[in-house]
Design a protein around this motif. Structure first.
Motif, short mmCIF file in Angstrom:
data_model
loop_
_atom_site.label_atom_id
_atom_site.label_comp_id
_atom_site.label_asym_id
_atom_site.label_seq_id
_atom_site.Cartn_x
_atom_site.Cartn_y
_atom_site.Cartn_z
N LEU A 74 0.84 -1.25 0.05
CA LEU A 74 -0.06 -0.06 -0.08
C LEU A 74 0.83 1.23 -0.13
O LEU A 74 0.71 2.02 -0.72
CB LEU A 74 -0.91 -0.08 1.19
CG LEU A 74 -1.59 1.26 1.41
CD1 LEU A 74 -2.63 1.66 0.41
CD2 LEU A 74 -2.43 1.09 2.98
N GLY A 75 1.74 1.29 0.78
CA GLY A 75 2.71 2.54 0.89
C GLY A 75 3.34 2.70 -0.21
O GLY A 75 3.48 3.91 -0.63
N LEU A 76 3.97 1.55 -1.00
CA LEU A 76 4.61 1.68 -2.42
C LEU A 76 3.64 2.37 -3.42
O LEU A 76 4.10 3.09 -4.27
CB LEU A 76 5.06 0.44 -2.91
CG LEU A 76 6.23 -0.13 -1.92
CD1 LEU A 76 6.51 -1.67 -2.62
CD2 LEU A 76 7.50 0.77 -1.98
N ALA A 77 2.52 2.05 -3.48
CA ALA A 77 1.20 2.43 -4.44
C ALA A 77 1.35 3.83 -4.04
O ALA A 77 1.04 4.37 -4.95
CB ALA A 77 0.18 1.39 -4.30
N TRP A 78 1.16 4.21 -2.77
CA TRP A 78 0.91 5.70 -2.22
C TRP A 78 1.97 6.36 -2.72
O TRP A 78 1.79 7.70 -3.20
CB TRP A 78 0.85 5.48 -0.89
CG TRP A 78 -0.07 6.81 -0.03
CD1 TRP A 78 0.05 8.06 -0.50
CD2 TRP A 78 -1.19 6.39 0.62
NE1 TRP A 78 -0.93 8.76 0.11
CE2 TRP A 78 -1.87 7.79 0.73
CE3 TRP A 78 -1.69 5.46 1.20
CZ2 TRP A 78 -2.82 7.96 1.78
CZ3 TRP A 78 -3.05 5.58 2.03
CH2 TRP A 78 -3.36 6.86 2.34
N ASN A 79 3.25 5.92 -2.67
CA ASN A 79 4.41 6.84 -3.39
C ASN A 79 4.31 7.08 -4.68
O ASN A 79 4.46 8.24 -5.16
CB ASN A 79 5.57 5.75 -3.10
CG ASN A 79 5.97 5.81 -1.56
OD1 ASN A 79 5.70 6.82 -0.68
ND2 ASN A 79 7.09 4.98 -1.20
N ALA A 80 3.88 6.06 -5.38
CA ALA A 80 3.78 6.17 -6.92
C ALA A 80 2.93 7.08 -7.26
O ALA A 80 3.10 8.15 -8.23
CB ALA A 80 3.46 4.88 -7.63
N ARG A 81 1.57 7.31 -6.70
CA ARG A 81 0.75 8.10 -6.94
C ARG A 81 1.32 9.62 -6.45
O ARG A 81 1.07 10.74 -7.21
CB ARG A 81 -0.64 8.28 -6.19
CG ARG A 81 -1.46 7.08 -6.57
CD ARG A 81 -2.82 6.87 -6.01
NE ARG A 81 -2.86 7.04 -4.38
CZ ARG A 81 -2.80 5.71 -3.80
NH1 ARG A 81 -2.84 4.63 -4.44
NH2 ARG A 81 -2.94 5.54 -2.59
N ALA A 82 2.12 10.02 -5.44
CA ALA A 82 2.61 11.06 -5.06
C ALA A 82 3.44 11.45 -5.95
O ALA A 82 3.72 12.90 -6.31
CB ALA A 82 3.29 10.95 -3.56
N ARG A 83 4.58 10.71 -6.50
CA ARG A 83 5.43 11.15 -7.44
C ARG A 83 4.63 11.66 -8.92
O ARG A 83 5.24 12.83 -9.25
CB ARG A 83 6.36 9.77 -7.85
CG ARG A 83 7.24 9.59 -6.71
CD ARG A 83 8.08 8.14 -7.29
NE ARG A 83 8.90 8.21 -8.03
CZ ARG A 83 9.83 7.44 -8.19
NH1 ARG A 83 10.37 6.62 -7.37
NH2 ARG A 83 10.66 7.42 -9.23
N GLU A 84 3.44 11.08 -9.18
CA GLU A 84 2.75 11.53 -10.31
C GLU A 84 2.30 12.72 -10.11
O GLU A 84 2.52 13.57 -10.93
CB GLU A 84 1.88 10.41 -10.77
CG GLU A 84 2.28 9.24 -11.29
CD GLU A 84 1.25 8.16 -11.20
OE1 GLU A 84 0.06 8.44 -11.03
OE2 GLU A 84 1.36 6.92 -11.65
N VAL A 85 1.94 13.07 -9.11
CA VAL A 85 1.21 14.39 -8.81
C VAL A 85 2.05 15.54 -8.56
O VAL A 85 1.86 16.84 -8.88
CB VAL A 85 0.00 14.23 -7.43
CG1 VAL A 85 -1.22 13.41 -8.15
CG2 VAL A 85 0.74 14.03 -6.23
N ILE A 86 3.27 15.10 -8.05
CA ILE A 86 4.39 16.21 -7.69
C ILE A 86 4.90 16.71 -8.97
O ILE A 86 5.00 17.88 -9.34
CB ILE A 86 5.33 15.71 -6.89
CG1 ILE A 86 5.21 15.34 -5.38
CG2 ILE A 86 6.85 16.47 -6.85
CD1 ILE A 86 6.11 14.47 -4.79
N VAL A 87 5.06 15.84 -10.02
CA VAL A 87 5.35 16.28 -11.32
C VAL A 87 4.31 16.97 -12.02
O VAL A 87 4.67 17.99 -12.64
CB VAL A 87 5.96 14.82 -12.31
CG1 VAL A 87 6.09 15.28 -13.72
CG2 VAL A 87 6.93 14.08 -11.61
#
Length: 415
Positions: free
Chosen positions: A292-305
């Protein structure tokens, strides 16, 4: 203001919680005078005044009359201080700002309309946040167990709601505070991308000064301006102490922050039980929650960009894949705290509450008040705990009773 006069510059560090915020805040507080000589203001007299100010402007005081009284007018005073400052910049750092919705963020920025306002968001690997967030929730009064907490987080994520509709307030707070997309949308709609800064928290074994160096870069200061180390840290409690405290919370029931925080949070959790931190094991993520944490990180990376925010750090600090070392570690299930581990924490916890009751009783007697408190023999209590059908529950009940006495004495002291 004349046309040639420079607008005051204000950086709002909006958190969220468990992203190195306490380290940054404590470092600036320890170097407050040095910062001001170099043109940077950490306002409010003490950091508590920043907290009260943000509680005031976000209207987070309605459930506690004591907090409401302490916070009244605090934001207006804080805003006046930063708007009148003629140095390089002022820095306000309070995690509650990460909870702001559109209306609250607009209210904050309107009050600072005469300033050039920047927003700084610190972002950390969610697989590190989850196990540090649960102890924080418990030392703020939660009674949700670690297995239930992680299961509720996963349930929210699976249903697509990221926990925002969870029946557990702790899970709703986590989901809201760590929703990088929501936070960047709320603040990014109100400041330009060049005024929106994202700082990634470097993972261990990186030196914590690297986080400070990144933060200082984001707010335009020389990291060397804060040479004095912070006087305190906000490290997570160990698993046994947190589980014991959770059971104490269950005995205490729901309490106002103005009652709970000065006694249970400050004296029991962050003082007595914190001393055991280096001797106790921490909570560990299970494989599904780690995923779950890894998937959350992936979403965060996308929205930061997508946000166009200025990035200080590295998106690789938010991992999206499981390493082989992590895979091997997660293959071994973590057992819950044993009775012995929790009773080892219960003894100093009870001693801390006994000493606190005695200190507060002495203060009241010096004021000429009559105070009678029960005698509590820790060694006798420890024997009684072990003979009970549930020794840990018996210990939690005693600690809670002592805490209630300490809370009542504190009410009399502040009356």
């Amino acid at each position: 203001m004349s046309q040639t006069q420079r607008r005051p510059v204000v950086f709002l560090h909006i958190g969220p919680m468990k992203t190195g915020t306490s380290y940054v805040q404590n470092l600036m507080a320890a170097n407050k005078e040095r910062l001001q000589t170099t043109g940077h203001l950490f306002p409010g007299g003490s950091w508590d005044r920043q907290v009260r100010g943000v509680q005031d402007v976000l209207r987070r005081t309605r459930h506690d009359p004591q907090v409401r009284a302490a916070a009244q007018g605090a934001w207006a005073a804080l805003a006046r201080e930063v708007l009148e400052y003629d140095g390089h910049a002022s820095i306000v750092s309070v995690e509650f700002l990460s909870f702001a919705g559109a209306a609250a963020a607009s209210r904050v920025l309107r009050s600072l309309d005469a300033a050039d306002v920047h927003v700084v968001l610190t972002v950390r690997d969610v697989t590190a946040i989850i196990p540090s967030r649960w102890p924080t929730e418990v030392h703020n009064g939660s009674t949700v167990s670690w297995p239930l907490y992680t299961r509720a987080l996963r349930t929210g994520a699976v249903s697509g709601r990221q926990g925002r509709l969870s029946p557990f307030a702790t899970v709703r707070r986590f989901s809201k505070a760590q929703d990088v997309e929501r936070i960047l949308r709320v603040w990014g709609d109100r400041v330009s991308p060049d005024h929106l800064h994202v700082v990634t928290v470097p993972p261990p074994p990186a030196d914590r000064r690297l986080l400070w160096s990144r933060f200082a870069t984001a707010v335009g200061m020389d990291p060397a301006e804060c040479a004095e180390p912070p006087r305190s840290a906000n490290e997570s409690l160990g698993y046994p102490s947190t589980e014991l405290l959770r059971r104490v919370n269950r005995q205490l029931g729901r309490m106002r922050p103005s009652d709970y925080n000065p006694t249970v949070k400050a004296q029991l959790a962050l003082n007595a039980l914190d001393d055991r931190r280096l001797h106790e094991r921490r909570v560990l993520l299970d494989p599904m929650t780690f995923g779950l944490g890894l998937a959350w990180n992936a979403r965060a990376r996308e929205v930061i960009v997508r946000s166009g925010a200025r990035l200080v750090g590295d998106l690789d600090d938010l991992p999206v894949h499981l390493s082989e070392d992590e895979r091997r570690r997660l293959a071994v299930p973590q057992p819950p705290p044993t009775e012995e581990e929790q009773l080892a924490a219960a003894a100093p916890a009870a001693d801390a509450m006994v000493n606190l009751v005695r200190r507060r009783a002495r203060h009241l007697r010096r004021r000429g008040q009559q105070v009678t408190v029960e005698t509590f023999d820790a060694s006798v209590a420890a024997e009684r705990w072990r003979s009970a059908s549930d020794p840990v529950e018996a210990a939690a009940a005693d600690i809670a009773r002592l805490a209630r006495t300490a809370i009542e004495l504190h009410r009399r002291l502040r009356a």
